[in-house]
Design an enzyme around this catalytic site. Structure first.
Site, mmCIF file in Angstrom:
data_model
loop_
_atom_site.group_PDB
_atom_site.id
_atom_site.type_symbol
_atom_site.label_atom_id
_atom_site.label_comp_id
_atom_site.label_asym_id
_atom_site.label_seq_id
_atom_site.Cartn_x
_atom_site.Cartn_y
_atom_site.Cartn_z
ATOM 1 N N LYS A 35 2.194 -12.481 3.685
ATOM 2 C CA LYS A 35 3.448 -12.319 2.930
ATOM 3 C C LYS A 35 4.344 -13.536 3.149
ATOM 4 O O LYS A 35 4.960 -14.047 2.214
ATOM 5 C CB LYS A 35 4.198 -11.065 3.375
ATOM 6 C CG LYS A 35 3.463 -9.786 3.049
ATOM 7 C CD LYS A 35 4.275 -8.569 3.456
ATOM 8 C CE LYS A 35 3.375 -7.379 3.660
ATOM 9 N NZ LYS A 35 2.454 -7.119 2.551
ATOM 10 N N GLY B 152 0.807 -1.214 0.000
ATOM 11 C CA GLY B 152 0.000 0.000 0.000
ATOM 12 C C GLY B 152 0.840 1.264 0.000
ATOM 13 O O GLY B 152 0.479 2.288 -0.588
ATOM 14 N N ASN B 153 1.987 1.185 0.691
ATOM 15 C CA ASN B 153 2.909 2.297 0.799
ATOM 16 C C ASN B 153 3.374 2.835 -0.557
ATOM 17 O O ASN B 153 3.734 4.000 -0.683
ATOM 18 C CB ASN B 153 4.124 1.778 1.582
ATOM 19 C CG ASN B 153 4.844 2.886 2.295
ATOM 20 O OD1 ASN B 153 4.194 3.744 2.882
ATOM 21 N ND2 ASN B 153 6.152 2.887 2.233
ATOM 22 N N LYS C 116 -12.380 -10.469 6.833
ATOM 23 C CA LYS C 116 -11.641 -9.310 6.326
ATOM 24 C C LYS C 116 -12.501 -8.048 6.375
ATOM 25 O O LYS C 116 -13.474 -7.920 5.623
ATOM 26 C CB LYS C 116 -11.213 -9.620 4.888
ATOM 27 C CG LYS C 116 -10.466 -8.521 4.211
ATOM 28 C CD LYS C 116 -9.008 -8.518 4.576
ATOM 29 C CE LYS C 116 -8.311 -7.324 3.955
ATOM 30 N NZ LYS C 116 -7.003 -7.077 4.517
ATOM 31 N N LYS D 205 -3.460 -9.846 -1.795
ATOM 32 C CA LYS D 205 -2.613 -9.535 -2.958
ATOM 33 C C LYS D 205 -1.277 -10.278 -2.922
ATOM 34 O O LYS D 205 -0.710 -10.585 -3.972
ATOM 35 C CB LYS D 205 -2.405 -8.030 -3.104
ATOM 36 C CG LYS D 205 -1.504 -7.392 -2.060
ATOM 37 C CD LYS D 205 -0.168 -7.001 -2.622
ATOM 38 C CE LYS D 205 0.721 -6.212 -1.684
ATOM 39 N NZ LYS D 205 0.753 -6.459 -0.274
#
Ligand code: ADP
Ligand code: MG
Length: 315
Positions: A280, A12-13, A132, A218
């Site tokens: 991740k 997102g960063n 979520k 993602k």
């Protein structure tokens, strides 16, 4: 020089930063900075597929649809539709960042964004347990109204900010257009795909697709893409330089090189937060166990200097 194919997942960063308003100028500046970090890979002739998150952006799109319904009586579109909108808009921003960088550096490469549906299993066990939280926060009254309108599920925010819609986050099974993604990447296009984890769709027994109210992680969708196209390398770029054990405690320790079985142990010991670092780590494990040669979780900045970050290796 032997050409390497890499998948990069932008966090997102890369697009929006805390404390910013989110103007187009800010977003372009953020994306341009992140794309600049890819330069060492581009200079080495890497073939690239870029995946990206869309958390804050899809939340805003949902708000816009909701405001449109309340103020102008427009039809409020479902979540899969909102995800598709963010794939286009974020893809556009990354394209601008990349094209300007390539031009400046005199590198002849083309960039293409693909709208990417991702098939999930209707019988995924996650459907029994939506977890979520997405979109805007609602007051008690608003949520009561919403509950009369539809069958969506809302849960109270643990920090007391109100109610939020919760949806399922099923496992990605199949990435749409996967052959095309590979073909384009291997013919040197820089491909932006599986934005926001992909548009969640399910396939009926007769092969018909339809979108559903869900979000796909993602990092997992990017890992699946990387495996399916036979990528050599997979980089997960986020806002921390390393994966840590005992994160945010006095015992915090950065992981530099870590094996899959060590990571699995740390996962089971609860070192990685669900919804942020845990996916991740799962994505890195999946890639490494399915033939990936090199996998790194780090911040974008780390790519431009001496390579650091957390590297995940086979046992
Ligand atoms: P992205 O947009 O890049 O997916 P996320 O917020 O989902 O970013 O995930 C990155 C965040 O994961 C970090 O900012 C950090 O706060 C959090 N995190 C949770 N556990 C860990 C850990 N063990 N090591 C490093 N970061 C962690
Ligand atoms: Mg994330």
């Amino acid at each position: 020089m032997d050409t390497k194919l890499a998948v990069i997942a932008f966090g997102g960063n890369a697009i929006s930063r805390a404390g910013q308003k989110g103007t187009i100028k800010e977003q372009i500046a953020n994306v341009t900075e992140t794309c600049g970090m890819l330069l060492p890979l581009l200079k080495r002739g890497y073939q690239l597929v870029i995946g990206h998150g869309n958390g804050p952006q899809v939340g805003n799109v949902m708000l816009q649809h909701e405001a449109g319904r309340k103020m102008f009586g427009l039809v409020q579109q479902p979540l899969d539709f909102c995800v598709s909108e963010t794939q286009g808009s974020i893809g556009y921003l990354i394209e601008i960042g990349l094209r300007n960088l390539l031009k400046k550096e005199n590198i002849q490469r083309d960039v293409v964004t693909l709208v990417t549906p991702v098939v999930v299993d209707q019988n995924d066990p996650m459907f029994a347990n939506p977890t979520k939280p997405i979109g805007p926060y609602y007051s008690d009254n608003e949520v009561e109204e919403l509950l009369q309108e539809g069958e969506a599920l809302y849960k109270a925010d643990p920090k007391g900010n109100g109610w939020r819609k919760v949806v399922v986050s099923p496992k990605p099974l199949r990435v749409g257009n996967i052959q095309l993604i590979e073909q384009l990447a291997r013919t040197n296009y820089i491909v932006i795909a599986v934005g926001g984890g992909g548009i969640p769709v399910v396939e009926n027994p007769d092969g018909q697709l339809h979108g559903i109210e869900a979000v796909i992680d993602k990092d997992l969708a990017s890992a699946l893409t990387a495996v399916e196209i036979g990528a050599d390398e997979f980089y997960i770029l986020t806002d921390v330089p390393h994966v840590y054990v005992h994160y945010n405690t006095p015992k915090q320790q950065a992981l530099h090189t870590v094996t899959v079985s060590e990571l699995k142990r740390y996962l089971s010991e609860g070192h990685f937060t669900e919804g942020s670092m845990a996916p991740k780590v799962r994505a890195a494990i999946y890639f490494t166990e399915h033939g990936g040669k090199k996998c790194i979780i780090t911040e974008a900045r780390a790519l431009s200097g001496k390579e650091t970050g957390t590297q995940i290796i086979k046992d």
